[in-house]
Design a protein around this motif. Structure first.
Motif, PDB file in Angstrom:
ATOM      1  N   VAL A  34      46.693  23.652  41.031  1.00 23.84           N
ATOM      2  CA  VAL A  34      45.798  23.370  39.907  1.00 23.84           C
ATOM      3  C   VAL A  34      45.374  24.616  39.134  1.00 23.84           C
ATOM      4  O   VAL A  34      44.923  24.512  38.004  1.00 23.84           O
ATOM      5  N   TYR A  35      45.513  25.794  39.753  1.00 27.97           N
ATOM      6  CA  TYR A  35      45.079  27.011  39.046  1.00 27.97           C
ATOM      7  C   TYR A  35      46.253  27.766  38.431  1.00 27.97           C
ATOM      8  O   TYR A  35      46.078  28.892  37.963  1.00 27.97           O
ATOM      9  N   SER A  36      47.447  27.176  38.441  1.00 27.36           N
ATOM     10  CA  SER A  36      48.647  27.941  38.062  1.00 27.36           C
ATOM     11  C   SER A  36      48.544  28.561  36.668  1.00 27.36           C
ATOM     12  O   SER A  36      49.043  29.655  36.447  1.00 27.36           O
ATOM     13  N   GLU A  37      47.897  27.890  35.730  1.00 23.35           N
ATOM     14  CA  GLU A  37      47.845  28.419  34.360  1.00 23.35           C
ATOM     15  C   GLU A  37      46.868  29.586  34.211  1.00 23.35           C
ATOM     16  O   GLU A  37      46.873  30.261  33.188  1.00 23.35           O
ATOM     17  N   LEU A  38      46.044  29.806  35.227  1.00 23.70           N
ATOM     18  CA  LEU A  38      44.985  30.822  35.087  1.00 23.70           C
ATOM     19  C   LEU A  38      45.382  32.149  35.732  1.00 23.70           C
ATOM     20  O   LEU A  38      44.674  32.690  36.578  1.00 23.70           O
ATOM     21  N   TYR A  39      46.528  32.668  35.295  1.00 20.36           N
ATOM     22  CA  TYR A  39      47.009  33.961  35.784  1.00 20.36           C
ATOM     23  C   TYR A  39      46.663  35.030  34.756  1.00 20.36           C
ATOM     24  O   TYR A  39      46.471  34.732  33.576  1.00 20.36           O
ATOM     25  N   TYR A  40      46.581  36.269  35.202  1.00 24.32           N
ATOM     26  CA  TYR A  40      46.241  37.341  34.266  1.00 24.32           C
ATOM     27  C   TYR A  40      47.332  38.393  34.150  1.00 24.32           C
ATOM     28  O   TYR A  40      47.201  39.358  33.415  1.00 24.32           O
ATOM     29  N   GLY A  41      48.393  38.223  34.923  1.00 25.11           N
ATOM     30  CA  GLY A  41      49.524  39.143  34.811  1.00 25.11           C
ATOM     31  C   GLY A  41      50.347  38.813  33.567  1.00 25.11           C
ATOM     32  O   GLY A  41      50.005  37.921  32.793  1.00 25.11           O
TER      33      GLY A  41
ATOM     34  N   GLU B  70      53.572  37.792  33.503  1.00 30.43           N
ATOM     35  CA  GLU B  70      54.457  36.650  33.714  1.00 30.43           C
ATOM     36  C   GLU B  70      53.722  35.530  34.447  1.00 30.43           C
ATOM     37  O   GLU B  70      53.003  35.803  35.410  1.00 30.43           O
ATOM     38  N   PRO B  71      53.928  34.292  34.024  1.00 25.52           N
ATOM     39  CA  PRO B  71      53.335  33.202  34.800  1.00 25.52           C
ATOM     40  C   PRO B  71      53.995  33.112  36.169  1.00 25.52           C
ATOM     41  O   PRO B  71      55.223  33.186  36.260  1.00 25.52           O
TER      42      PRO B  71
ATOM     43  N   ARG C   2      46.029  30.792  26.259  1.00 22.12           N
ATOM     44  CA  ARG C   2      45.961  32.243  26.079  1.00 22.12           C
ATOM     45  C   ARG C   2      44.517  32.701  25.888  1.00 22.12           C
ATOM     46  O   ARG C   2      44.063  33.667  26.498  1.00 22.12           O
ATOM     47  N   LYS C   3      43.809  31.946  25.054  1.00 21.70           N
ATOM     48  CA  LYS C   3      42.406  32.284  24.794  1.00 21.70           C
ATOM     49  C   LYS C   3      41.570  32.121  26.080  1.00 21.70           C
ATOM     50  O   LYS C   3      40.707  32.943  26.396  1.00 21.70           O
ATOM     51  N   LEU C   4      41.843  31.035  26.787  1.00 22.51           N
ATOM     52  CA  LEU C   4      41.104  30.758  28.023  1.00 22.51           C
ATOM     53  C   LEU C   4      41.296  31.887  29.032  1.00 22.51           C
ATOM     54  O   LEU C   4      40.334  32.383  29.631  1.00 22.51           O
ATOM     55  N   ARG C   5      42.558  32.313  29.210  1.00 21.92           N
ATOM     56  CA  ARG C   5      42.844  33.397  30.159  1.00 21.92           C
ATOM     57  C   ARG C   5      42.102  34.669  29.766  1.00 21.92           C
ATOM     58  O   ARG C   5      41.534  35.354  30.614  1.00 21.92           O
ATOM     59  N   ARG C   6      42.137  34.975  28.470  1.00 19.45           N
ATOM     60  CA  ARG C   6      41.484  36.198  27.987  1.00 19.45           C
ATOM     61  C   ARG C   6      39.982  36.141  28.291  1.00 19.45           C
ATOM     62  O   ARG C   6      39.401  37.061  28.836  1.00 19.45           O
TER      63      ARG C   6
ATOM     64  N   LEU D 133      24.718  44.386  44.333  1.00 22.47           N
ATOM     65  CA  LEU D 133      24.916  44.034  45.743  1.00 22.47           C
ATOM     66  C   LEU D 133      24.888  45.288  46.615  1.00 22.47           C
ATOM     67  O   LEU D 133      25.324  46.354  46.185  1.00 22.47           O
ATOM     68  N   PRO D 134      24.384  45.171  47.828  1.00 24.91           N
ATOM     69  CA  PRO D 134      24.382  46.315  48.742  1.00 24.91           C
ATOM     70  C   PRO D 134      25.819  46.767  49.026  1.00 24.91           C
ATOM     71  O   PRO D 134      26.758  45.967  48.939  1.00 24.91           O
ATOM     72  N   ALA D 135      25.951  48.018  49.376  1.00 23.25           N
ATOM     73  CA  ALA D 135      27.285  48.594  49.586  1.00 23.25           C
ATOM     74  C   ALA D 135      28.020  47.924  50.737  1.00 23.25           C
ATOM     75  O   ALA D 135      29.258  47.913  50.768  1.00 23.25           O
ATOM     76  N   GLN D 136      27.257  47.345  51.674  1.00 15.30           N
ATOM     77  CA  GLN D 136      27.925  46.704  52.824  1.00 15.30           C
ATOM     78  C   GLN D 136      28.658  45.426  52.442  1.00 15.30           C
ATOM     79  O   GLN D 136      29.399  44.878  53.246  1.00 15.30           O
ATOM     80  N   VAL D 137      28.394  44.913  51.228  1.00 15.67           N
ATOM     81  CA  VAL D 137      29.022  43.658  50.812  1.00 15.67           C
ATOM     82  C   VAL D 137      30.359  43.962  50.142  1.00 15.67           C
ATOM     83  O   VAL D 137      30.462  44.846  49.302  1.00 15.67           O
ATOM     84  N   LYS D 138      31.392  43.221  50.566  1.00 11.88           N
ATOM     85  CA  LYS D 138      32.733  43.477  50.028  1.00 11.88           C
ATOM     86  C   LYS D 138      33.140  42.361  49.068  1.00 11.88           C
ATOM     87  O   LYS D 138      33.066  41.188  49.399  1.00 11.88           O
ATOM     88  N   LEU D 139      33.581  42.761  47.859  1.00  7.20           N
ATOM     89  CA  LEU D 139      34.038  41.793  46.855  1.00  7.20           C
ATOM     90  C   LEU D 139      35.558  41.730  46.887  1.00  7.20           C
ATOM     91  O   LEU D 139      36.226  42.676  46.483  1.00  7.20           O
ATOM     92  N   HIS D 140      36.098  40.625  47.356  1.00  6.61           N
ATOM     93  CA  HIS D 140      37.563  40.482  47.322  1.00  6.61           C
ATOM     94  C   HIS D 140      37.984  40.031  45.926  1.00  6.61           C
ATOM     95  O   HIS D 140      37.521  39.024  45.423  1.00  6.61           O
ATOM     96  N   HIS D 141      38.841  40.773  45.321  1.00 12.10           N
ATOM     97  CA  HIS D 141      39.222  40.583  43.926  1.00 12.10           C
ATOM     98  C   HIS D 141      40.655  40.079  43.878  1.00 12.10           C
ATOM     99  O   HIS D 141      41.481  40.463  44.674  1.00 12.10           O
ATOM    100  N   SER D 142      40.943  39.178  42.958  1.00  9.05           N
ATOM    101  CA  SER D 142      42.330  38.729  42.807  1.00  9.05           C
ATOM    102  C   SER D 142      42.715  38.727  41.340  1.00  9.05           C
ATOM    103  O   SER D 142      41.856  38.737  40.463  1.00  9.05           O
ATOM    104  N   GLU D 143      43.995  38.664  41.091  1.00 13.89           N
ATOM    105  CA  GLU D 143      44.515  38.644  39.716  1.00 13.89           C
ATOM    106  C   GLU D 143      44.771  37.214  39.251  1.00 13.89           C
ATOM    107  O   GLU D 143      45.721  36.947  38.524  1.00 13.89           O
ATOM    108  N   HIS D 144      43.961  36.293  39.721  1.00 14.02           N
ATOM    109  CA  HIS D 144      44.204  34.888  39.406  1.00 14.02           C
ATOM    110  C   HIS D 144      42.881  34.125  39.455  1.00 14.02           C
ATOM    111  O   HIS D 144      42.057  34.360  40.320  1.00 14.02           O
ATOM    112  N   GLY D 145      42.707  33.192  38.531  1.00 17.61           N
ATOM    113  CA  GLY D 145      41.561  32.284  38.585  1.00 17.61           C
ATOM    114  C   GLY D 145      40.232  32.953  38.308  1.00 17.61           C
ATOM    115  O   GLY D 145      40.182  34.035  37.725  1.00 17.61           O
ATOM    116  N   TYR D 146      39.176  32.304  38.735  1.00 17.65           N
ATOM    117  CA  TYR D 146      37.835  32.768  38.377  1.00 17.65           C
ATOM    118  C   TYR D 146      36.889  32.832  39.577  1.00 17.65           C
ATOM    119  O   TYR D 146      35.681  32.744  39.429  1.00 17.65           O
TER     120      TYR D 146
END
Lengths: 470, 470
Positions: free
Chosen positions: A281-288, A290-291, A365-369, A386-399
């Motif tokens: 369901v999230y396939s269209e929400l890529y930021y690289g 190439e899809p 395109r607009k949505l992704r941007r 956030l305190p430094a002990q908290v880790k934010l896992h980041h991805s190149e996809h979705g929100y």
């Protein structure tokens, strides 16, 4: 869930998180009575359950120990696989969803992107068109498998990615959720083993519970996705019927599998003749640039039922999704005819009309941007507070952000505190049956960072600071 | 279905139809091998199955006999109850529905009334209104239990009939079919016994199959409806969980239970603490002076889940129904959230808008008048052309005729022949699991009697004449 089950889950969770390693001695029954505050009967029942599941072993005159992995798995630690013979997650999820629906709550816990990002006006124009062109007989034309123009439009989108999907194998459903549920039902019988990710979309756990299937949860990593070695071992050890997973922008982690890993995944499942139910369901929400392709693109043997929808990228309220079901298309239609009959005719027609305007790609395109910008803004805000002990896992996809608190902290407690401040988050507990991920939560970063959202981040950070100090 | 099951069903069907009476000796195993053309193993397996179900008894050195009823049932003949431990009707229904969807076919087999009788223009006006007023956040407001204005409008309709139904217990669903399915799921576990009518709406049989429930079918008569004596006996003999039935305009018979019988039904079920799942989709299509009440109106103990929709009297394609679920409302919402999430938001809003225009009742009055006229016209046409041996069961409700051919005839064969002539009918086989009703079919009389329909009646009559001559 009964008390002994709660305790059993808790212990499985501790093992998953590596608190107890294979071979470790667990607290004795009497020690556990003191630790848990539960009765001797309850604790004893919990241990027996874990023993019968092979999670722990009793050594006479000595006590209970965490089971060692079979030879092939010895190098894999901590636990990469969890089995769950009676999935029960439903009531908790329901309560969380209800809490998120309150308009006065800042919906960081929501699964849906900000609906204000959707082309409401253009969709409404399509609704008006439908109201002028639909005839009394439209109903019959839109019964399963669904509106022909819509199925063709979806097939053309596959074709543009170089995939061969016939309109004839596409069945229109009430969102991806119905597609996934019907797919699972089409290929399983109650009591069958099904593989899911850990953590995974709670809808998968609910479907397993509803259809009385047994879960095998495979460790899934925010950077690399599902553990294929663990998956291979499970496929060797269990008579698995289906594997339900997300290859692009996995929920809740956000991870997208590499093309090579998708190929390996498909090969592995093909070797064991296991059906892949791919939630995309999230396939269209890529930021690289190439899809990313779905695993289905690497499947030439037809083991994949590819499920998706317009709910996360165009319009949530229409409840229109689909499954490219291959040889299972007829069975899926049968199952749909006897559960919901069909999706609504005007909604199908309106979407077909919208897709014919060819505005979908410029919207995407607009949505992704916009989503990329908002994700960046909220990341900065979180990073600042956030305190430094908290880790934010980041991805190149979705929100989504997958946020990791220090191990001793409780995201569930944080969620309760946050709701009291009119902020929702999605604690890790929603995404697993095993009691793990107690110190993780998912945060929806699709919202515009206004004063209300800024304040919510500060409040959330304060609550976390308080737990750290305590 | 396996061969031995087919044979067992066939024999149960023969018993139901009175071909074999209690105490009758059945053909011996060897005779049955000759009669059926099946193997000795298959015949033997079928007889053993029937014996284990208590349908027949083996007398040593003598053969197999039709079981006599228990004392209380001795006066009840032929068989008033059929049990079916693994319902399997699905593929047949699917094929029939597919055949009916072809626009070139005269749809006498359809379950839906002529959609041209629905107020398309006014509904389209409501769609346009929605397209102007819906906001991005409408989605969240219309999640289960569903749009508040719509639930209030439905509750007000109950109130006008003197019934107390709170908007809070109403859950909006994808047609009555989802309401019925969710209701059944909310109160049963796989393997439970559920009572249905015989004949009954095939959707009930499909739901039982899908949820792996066991069926007890109670004889239901075109004039008087369900056999309460047989129902009482079954409630004494089996641990029944739920009873799914239609009290108004029963499908396929058209029969409406008298107020007194509805009261007795409710009392009987209350005594045994069995949930009533009431399918009331035809309630608005009465032709008497007073609207008939549902059984729910006589239920002060809250055992009834009352399911209905707008699909048969206002608009089929919107796929909007509901259940007044009482104490089960929360469970129903949970089940919906994990299977289809919700019904579409614009469809809910459009219906709420239409109902607010207060045109619904004048539409219903006109619809009843037209349907009554059409039913009368088609009745005359059928009466004129059908052979005298054919019996037309007439009811004061809905738009179906239940048509009885001479006992030796086969409505299923007639259906196949009719489809070859581009005419659909709904043979009795669709409405039972037991193989009975082989010489009955349901005919939809909601269509305007044009030249095409007139010719279809003549063709149908010719086909019947041919079978009679043969």
């Amino acid at each position: 869930m009964k008390k002994y089950q709660q305790l059993a889950r808790q212990i499985i969770g501790q093992i998953t998180l590596g608190a107890w390693l294979p071979g470790d001695k667990l607290p004795s029954l009497r020690e556990q009575v003191t630790l848990s505050g539960m009765s001797f009967m309850t604790v004893s029942h919990a241990y027996q359950t874990l023993e019968s599941q092979g999670v722990i072993v009793a050594r006479p005159q000595s006590g209970y120990y965490v089971a060692s992995r079979p030879a092939g798995r010895a190098t894999v630690a901590p636990v990469k696989v969890m089995r769950d013979e009676a999935v029960d997650i439903n009531t908790y999820i329901y309560d969380m969803l209800q809490a998120s629906c309150d308009a006065s709550v800042v919906p960081f816990g929501s699964a849906f992107p900000d609906p204000r990002l959707f082309p409401l006006q253009q969709l409404n124009r399509s609704l008006v068109t439908v109201s002028k062109t639909a005839t009394a007989m439209s109903v019959i034309e839109n019964l399963p498998p669904g509106n022909e123009a819509l199925r063709h439009a979806i097939a053309r989108r596959y074709a543009r990615h170089g995939m061969q999907v016939s309109p004839d194998e596409i069945v229109i459903t009430a969102g991806a959720l119905e597609a996934l549920n019907l797919s699972l039902q089409a290929v399983t019988e109650p009591g069958d083993w099904v593989i899911v990710e850990n953590p995974c979309f709670y809808g998968a756990l609910q479907a397993l519970e509803r259809l009385r299937l047994k879960a095998l949860s495979i460790a899934t990593d925010p950077q690399h996705g599902i553990d294929l070695a663990a998956l291979g071992q499970v496929l060797n050890d269990y008579p698995v019927k289906a594997c339900w997973l997300m290859t692009n922008g996995q929920n809740p982690l956000g991870v997208t599998l590499s093309p090579e890993k998708k190929r390996q995944l498909v090969e592995l499942l093909q070797q064991h003749n296991v059906t892949l139910i791919e939630d995309d369901v999230y396939s269209e929400l890529y930021y690289g640039r190439e899809p990313p392709l779905p695993a289905r693109a690497y499947d030439e043997r037809g083991i994949t039922l590819h499920c998706s929808s317009f709910s996360k990228c165009l319009v949530a309220g229409f409840r229109i999704g689909w499954v490219a079901a291959g040889k299972h298309a007829r069975r899926i239609q049968q199952l749909q005819l006897m559960s919901t009959l069909s999706t609504s005719s005007p909604m199908q027609l309106a979407l077909a009309d919208y897709l014919a305007t060819k505005r979908y790609d410029s919207h995407l395109r607009k949505l992704r941007r916009t989503l990329a910008e908002r994700k960046q803004q909220i990341w900065q805000e979180l990073h600042q507070h956030l305190p430094a002990q908290v880790k934010l896992h980041h991805s190149e996809h979705g929100y989504f952000f997958w946020i990791e608190l220090p191990e001793y902290m409780d995201a569930n407690l944080l969620s309760e505190q946050a709701i009291a401040h009119k902020i929702s988050i999605a604690p890790g507990k929603m995404f697993t049956t095993g009691g793990g991920w107690h110190n993780y939560f998912r945060l929806n970063a699709s919202w515009a960072l206004g004063e209300r959202e800024r304040q919510a981040v500060v409040t959330l950070a304060d609550l976390i600071h308080d737990q750290i100090k305590a």
